[in-house]
Design an enzyme around this catalytic site. Structure first.
Site, PDB file in Angstrom:
ATOM      1  N   ALA A  63      31.306  44.407  38.653  1.00  0.00           N
ATOM      2  CA  ALA A  63      30.585  43.126  38.979  1.00  0.00           C
ATOM      3  C   ALA A  63      31.763  42.031  38.532  1.00  0.00           C
ATOM      4  O   ALA A  63      33.030  42.646  37.887  1.00  0.00           O
ATOM      5  CB  ALA A  63      29.481  42.679  38.088  1.00  0.00           C
ATOM      6  N   GLY A 102      29.372  48.021  37.955  1.00  0.00           N
ATOM      7  CA  GLY A 102      28.797  47.718  39.308  1.00  0.00           C
ATOM      8  C   GLY A 102      29.219  48.453  40.358  1.00  0.00           C
ATOM      9  O   GLY A 102      28.385  48.919  41.413  1.00  0.00           O
ATOM     10  N   GLU A 105      27.628  51.771  40.209  1.00  0.00           N
ATOM     11  CA  GLU A 105      26.374  51.545  40.417  1.00  0.00           C
ATOM     12  C   GLU A 105      25.873  51.418  42.166  1.00  0.00           C
ATOM     13  O   GLU A 105      25.196  51.752  42.545  1.00  0.00           O
ATOM     14  CB  GLU A 105      25.614  50.207  39.698  1.00  0.00           C
ATOM     15  CG  GLU A 105      25.640  50.650  38.219  1.00  0.00           C
ATOM     16  CD  GLU A 105      25.310  49.242  37.446  1.00  0.00           C
ATOM     17  OE1 GLU A 105      25.901  48.509  37.699  1.00  0.00           O
ATOM     18  OE2 GLU A 105      24.274  49.501  36.770  1.00  0.00           O
ATOM     19  N   GLU A 125      30.375  48.871  31.035  1.00  0.00           N
ATOM     20  CA  GLU A 125      29.965  47.716  30.642  1.00  0.00           C
ATOM     21  C   GLU A 125      29.933  47.896  29.026  1.00  0.00           C
ATOM     22  O   GLU A 125      29.907  46.522  28.549  1.00  0.00           O
ATOM     23  CB  GLU A 125      28.751  47.589  31.347  1.00  0.00           C
ATOM     24  CG  GLU A 125      28.662  47.320  32.705  1.00  0.00           C
ATOM     25  CD  GLU A 125      28.620  48.522  33.757  1.00  0.00           C
ATOM     26  OE1 GLU A 125      29.165  49.646  32.829  1.00  0.00           O
ATOM     27  OE2 GLU A 125      28.224  48.606  34.669  1.00  0.00           O
TER      28      GLU A 125
HETATM   29  C1  3H9 Z   1      29.385  44.969  35.545  1.00  0.00           C
HETATM   30  O1  3H9 Z   1      29.722  45.689  36.430  1.00  0.00           O
HETATM   31  C2  3H9 Z   1      27.998  44.656  35.281  1.00  0.00           C
HETATM   32  C3  3H9 Z   1      27.078  45.292  36.339  1.00  0.00           C
HETATM   33  O2  3H9 Z   1      26.649  46.756  35.623  1.00  0.00           O
HETATM   34  C4  3H9 Z   1      25.831  44.681  36.352  1.00  0.00           C
HETATM   35  C5  3H9 Z   1      25.750  43.338  37.082  1.00  0.00           C
HETATM   36  C6  3H9 Z   1      24.626  42.625  37.344  1.00  0.00           C
HETATM   37  N1  3H9 Z   1      35.813  41.198  37.303  1.00  0.00           N
HETATM   38  O3  3H9 Z   1      43.111  45.295  34.338  1.00  0.00           O
HETATM   39  P1  3H9 Z   1      44.179  44.782  35.212  1.00  0.00           P
HETATM   40  C7  3H9 Z   1      41.044  41.515  37.141  1.00  0.00           C
HETATM   41  S1  3H9 Z   1      30.597  44.551  34.262  1.00  0.00           S
HETATM   42  C8  3H9 Z   1      36.769  40.088  37.518  1.00  0.00           C
HETATM   43  O4  3H9 Z   1      45.305  44.113  34.871  1.00  0.00           O
HETATM   44  P2  3H9 Z   1      44.794  47.589  35.974  1.00  0.00           P
HETATM   45  C9  3H9 Z   1      42.014  41.149  35.919  1.00  0.00           C
HETATM   46  O5  3H9 Z   1      41.439  40.219  35.233  1.00  0.00           O
HETATM   47  C10 3H9 Z   1      32.229  44.901  34.952  1.00  0.00           C
HETATM   48  N2  3H9 Z   1      38.177  40.396  37.515  1.00  0.00           N
HETATM   49  O6  3H9 Z   1      44.346  46.029  36.355  1.00  0.00           O
HETATM   50  C11 3H9 Z   1      43.321  41.112  36.244  1.00  0.00           C
HETATM   51  O7  3H9 Z   1      43.366  39.603  36.722  1.00  0.00           O
HETATM   52  P3  3H9 Z   1      44.748  38.827  36.931  1.00  0.00           P
HETATM   53  C12 3H9 Z   1      32.463  46.376  34.668  1.00  0.00           C
HETATM   54  C13 3H9 Z   1      38.555  41.740  37.225  1.00  0.00           C
HETATM   55  O8  3H9 Z   1      45.092  48.251  37.179  1.00  0.00           O
HETATM   56  C14 3H9 Z   1      43.375  41.800  37.767  1.00  0.00           C
HETATM   57  O9  3H9 Z   1      41.862  41.979  38.207  1.00  0.00           O
HETATM   58  N3  3H9 Z   1      33.760  46.919  34.930  1.00  0.00           N
HETATM   59  C15 3H9 Z   1      37.813  42.429  37.010  1.00  0.00           C
HETATM   60  O10 3H9 Z   1      45.586  47.838  34.733  1.00  0.00           O
HETATM   61  C16 3H9 Z   1      43.935  43.186  37.296  1.00  0.00           C
HETATM   62  O11 3H9 Z   1      43.143  43.826  36.240  1.00  0.00           O
HETATM   63  C17 3H9 Z   1      34.872  47.062  34.115  1.00  0.00           C
HETATM   64  O12 3H9 Z   1      34.683  46.736  33.135  1.00  0.00           O
HETATM   65  C18 3H9 Z   1      36.415  42.232  37.204  1.00  0.00           C
HETATM   66  N4  3H9 Z   1      35.538  43.423  36.774  1.00  0.00           N
HETATM   67  O13 3H9 Z   1      43.147  48.158  35.830  1.00  0.00           O
HETATM   68  C19 3H9 Z   1      35.994  47.195  34.714  1.00  0.00           C
HETATM   69  N5  3H9 Z   1      38.280  43.664  36.733  1.00  0.00           N
HETATM   70  O14 3H9 Z   1      45.653  39.486  37.670  1.00  0.00           O
HETATM   71  C20 3H9 Z   1      37.271  46.125  34.313  1.00  0.00           C
HETATM   72  C21 3H9 Z   1      39.680  43.438  36.690  1.00  0.00           C
HETATM   73  O15 3H9 Z   1      44.365  37.603  37.010  1.00  0.00           O
HETATM   74  N6  3H9 Z   1      38.556  46.528  35.008  1.00  0.00           N
HETATM   75  N7  3H9 Z   1      39.777  42.092  36.918  1.00  0.00           N
HETATM   76  O16 3H9 Z   1      45.071  38.866  35.333  1.00  0.00           O
HETATM   77  C22 3H9 Z   1      39.109  47.364  34.591  1.00  0.00           C
HETATM   78  O17 3H9 Z   1      38.945  47.949  33.484  1.00  0.00           O
HETATM   79  C23 3H9 Z   1      40.571  47.406  34.932  1.00  0.00           C
HETATM   80  O18 3H9 Z   1      40.856  46.090  35.539  1.00  0.00           O
HETATM   81  C24 3H9 Z   1      40.958  48.386  36.134  1.00  0.00           C
HETATM   82  C25 3H9 Z   1      42.299  48.035  36.844  1.00  0.00           C
HETATM   83  C26 3H9 Z   1      40.915  49.816  35.205  1.00  0.00           C
HETATM   84  C27 3H9 Z   1      39.837  48.238  37.139  1.00  0.00           C
END
Ligand code: 3H9
Length: 693
Positions: A63, A102, A105, A125
């Site tokens: 999400a 998400g 999901e 999450e």
């Molecule tokens: C969820 O899904 C809830 C659902 O179950 C239910 C809903 C109803 N959103 O980490 P990076 C941005 S909760 C917005 O440096 P990497 C991040 O801020 C979510 N922005 O890259 C950064 O921005 P900026 C569950 C996001 O290659 C840029 O993307 N998912 C999100 O080292 C690059 O990120 C997670 O918890 C997001 N979800 O790693 C996964 N994710 O360039 C969270 C990233 O402006 N994400 N950004 O600084 C990660 O673990 C890592 O970002 C990922 C990539 C492994 C994907």
């Protein structure tokens, strides 16, 4: 294109592609886009199957976390996942990069999942203080079984495609041509007219556990025991357990309630703040994509003490070869034994495989020959904390290190500019302040000296990333950021002791607040002599801690410190001798000791941290309030669920913080006089954790 979601057809297969850089997060536009594309496909009669894929570097990573602070907008993600699942045509998710939260999901809502072998999948999450809120807690157990799902959801661990395939989460793993393979897979399903597989209707993998939940319960209890006051893991366990007692619809309803509660709660807000803080900390003025990084292949660490050994392990574990240099044969032998036993224990506990342990060990070599620094691209000095010694080491490094090598110091207090004067190449000098144990603690304070070259800084930040550390760039100051705040806090611990609080009361207030240990127990564990030496070098005094050290009470290593320790035990026991000593010191200063309430102790442990943080920000030693939060959460055990000192201050309300500081300063305590920045931010309604200098 509609909301970054495109639609094309390949034969009789529709291909929906999400293209929302950088990580294809499920923003409102993406959710609406997918829903619109499904509507279009539903209205066509030339399509038999659908593939859902992503452009760019990854499948949907979850999400859009930035939207969690605003009211949710339709289409809601759980509804969209249900819509995918109930779609009349088979849908195949084509996964590359990471399918997270998400994103996974969505994939679970699809009827089949095909992934590249390099892909990873997970429901992280919990790390944001949440649970999977779009059906993940109900569908994953139906895909992989409740016990595997429990482990994945409560730890937030990602699994590789191969493991996911074995567990039943993926239907096929391919080496390349993901889209073509997924389209082929979808077309074959459509041709065969096979009944569409919908996870919400598949209870087979739940049945054994429903009959006998004892093994599941055993695992759940272990996980709950590790929850340590965090709400999210508890909610995750409840939601997964519900698959054993509720039907899908009831389970999903409860999942949505739990998700909504967690999302509104303070803990998740704090953890979401830390997520973005980590990303922001990578952005450092003067460093951008154009700044080159130096090539680092070989690393040398000077000094085979606890710190040096830990640093060497941090590199070896990340697959980087490292030589530990120390002229003392015994020190090297001890280091070798420590490193071997550490890797062995990690393998025994299942944290790494025996192969990984073996490989890491082969990457660490040791020598007494200083001239071997000539081979290294990065040298990290981890010798005794003494300016004359450090300068001598850097002068030697200047003679022997190769041109272009980065010369890093692990100093935790000393002036890096002065250390750099011992070399003819101050642009190559930088601070890499690791935290003990360096192979475990996530924090790396990267210290930018006045002349540190941008490419040196960029390289060190990149190295931090490779080591899996949270790197925070800080400026020059005695103790940099973390230790300077620690010093301010410890000074207040001294006052509390002299005024009447006992070590065990201070520690109880700290652990109740959420620290794993209190300051007195930590002092005893790490050795009170360390702080004593640092204070002496800086001309500072800590009446109680100094007096303990003068009596040879260095903490656990001498069996006595603030507490006493029975032989072979690490359990701190209140010590009447310490009490008598503090009484004496208080009397000498004309202080009448009195009981101090828990609430007041807590405030006096936390407020000095906040106040010092504000001074540090004003001086520009830290770049942002959020950097300070990262430092204290990852290096000093500040409870993650409270988001760090600056975030916690904001949640308390800066008006309140200023008022309480004034209250304590009213007792004649200069240290708690509110920093001007706090008053200014309180008056303008701004947040300390969002402050950028
Ligand atoms: C969820 O899904 C809830 C659902 O179950 C239910 C809903 C109803 N959103 O980490 P990076 C941005 S909760 C917005 O440096 P990497 C991040 O801020 C979510 N922005 O890259 C950064 O921005 P900026 C569950 C996001 O290659 C840029 O993307 N998912 C999100 O080292 C690059 O990120 C997670 O918890 C997001 N979800 O790693 C996964 N994710 O360039 C969270 C990233 O402006 N994400 N950004 O600084 C990660 O673990 C890592 O970002 C990922 C990539 C492994 C994907």
């Amino acid at each position: 294109m509609s909301g970054n979601v495109s639609l094309e057809t390949r034969g009789r297969v529709a291909l929906i592609t999400v293209d929302n850089p950088p990580v294809n997060a499920l923003s409102h536009a993406v959710r609406a886009g997918i829903a619109a594309r499904l509507d279009e496909i539903a209205a066509r009669d030339d399509v038999d199957a659908v593939v859902l894929a992503c452009a760019g570097r990854t499948f949907i990573a979850g999400a859009d976390i930035r939207e969690f602070n605003a009211p949710p907008r339709e289409p809601h993600l759980p509804d969209l996942v249900d819509r995918l699942e109930s779609f009349k045509l088979p849908i195949v998710a084509a996964i590359h990069g990471t399918a997270l939260g998400g994103g996974l999901e969505i994939a679970l809502g699809c009827h089949y999942r095909v992934a590249l072998s390099s892909a990873r999948l997970g429901l992280p999450e919990v790390k944001l203080g949440l649970l999977p809120g779009a059906g993940g807690t109900q569908r994953l157990p139906r895909a992989v079984g409740p016990e595997t799902a429990l482990e994945m959801i409560v730890t937030g661990r990602m699994i590789a495609a191969k493991e996911a395939h074995g567990a039943g989460l993926l239907d096929a793993v391919v080496e390349d041509d993901l889209i073509a393979e997924a389209i082929g897979f979808a077309a074959a399903r459509a041709e065969r007219n096979a009944p569409i597989r919908r996870l919400s209707k598949m209870d087979e993998k739940l049945e054994a556990c429903r009959r006998d939940p004892s093994s599941f319960e055993g695992k759940a209890q272990k996980m709950l025991a590790r929850a340590k006051g965090l709400d999210a893991p508890v909610a995750c366990v409840e939601a997964v357990r519900n698959t054993l007692t509720m039907d899908f619809v009831q389970g999903q309803k409860r999942e949505r309630e739990l998700f909504a509660q967690l999302k509104q709660g303070e803990q998740s807000k704090a953890q979401r703040h830390l997520f973005f803080a980590e990303r922001k900390a990578q952005k450092v003025p003067g460093i951008d994509r154009q700044t080159g990084e130096r090539d680092i292949r070989k690393i040398a660490v000077l000094g085979a003490g606890t710190m040096g050994s830990g640093i060497a392990m941090a590199f070896a574990s990340a697959g980087l070869p490292v030589v530990l240099i120390d002229p003392d044969d015994k020190a090297r032998e001890r280091a070798r034994a420590t490193i071997e036993s550490n890797y062995q224990k990690s393998a025994e506990r299942g944290r790494i495989t025996p192969d990984m342990a073996e490989r890491a060990l082969t990457l660490v070599s040791m020598t007494g020959d200083f001239t071997q620094v000539a081979e290294a691209d990065l040298v990290i000095e981890a010798v005794f904390e003494d300016m004359a010694l450090k300068k001598k080491v850097f002068a030697d490094l200047d003679r022997h290190a190769k041109e272009g090598a980065i010369l890093a110091s692990n100093t935790s207090y000393l002036d890096l500019d002065e250390i750099a004067t011992a070399t003819s190449r101050p642009r190559d000098v930088v601070g890499m302040h690791f935290f003990s144990p360096a192979n475990v603690m996530r924090l790396l304070e990267v210290v930018r000296a006045t002349q540190t070259a941008p490419d040196v800084l960029a390289t060190v930040i990149g190295i931090g990333r490779k080591l899996g550390k949270v790197s925070v760039t800080v400026g020059l100051a005695y103790g940099f950021v973390g230790n300077r705040m620690l010093l301010a806090r410890n000074m207040e611990v001294e006052n509390l002791l002299l005024e009447g609080a006992r070590p065990q009361e201070i520690d109880a207030a700290a652990t109740e607040f959420g620290f794993a240990m209190g300051p007195c127990a930590v002092g005893d564990l790490s050795g009170l002599d360390i702080g004593w030496r640092a204070r002496k070098a800086a001309g500072l005094k800590g009446p109680v801690a100094d007096a303990l050290c003068e009596r040879g009470r260095f903490g656990q290593k001498t069996g006595q410190g603030y507490y006493r320790y029975e032989d072979g035990s690490r359990t701190p026991l209140p010590d009447p001798e310490t009490e008598a000593l503090i009484d004496e010191l208080a009397a000498e200063r004309g202080i009448t000791r009195r009981p101090i309430e828990r609430q007041a102790i807590t405030e006096r442990l936390i407020l000095p941290l906040i106040n010092e943080a504000a001074h540090i920000l004003t001086e520009g030693v830290a770049l942002r309030g959020s950097d300070i939060d990262l430092i204290w959460v990852n290096g000093y055990g500040f409870p993650r669920a409270k988001g760090g000192p600056a975030f916690h201050a904001d949640q308390l309300g800066l008006d309140h913080v200023v008022a309480r500081l004034e209250h304590h300063a009213g007792g004649g305590n200069e240290r708690t006089k509110p920093a001007p920045l706090l008053t200014e931010l309180a008056q303008s309604g701004k947040r300390l954790s969002e402050y950028e200098g």
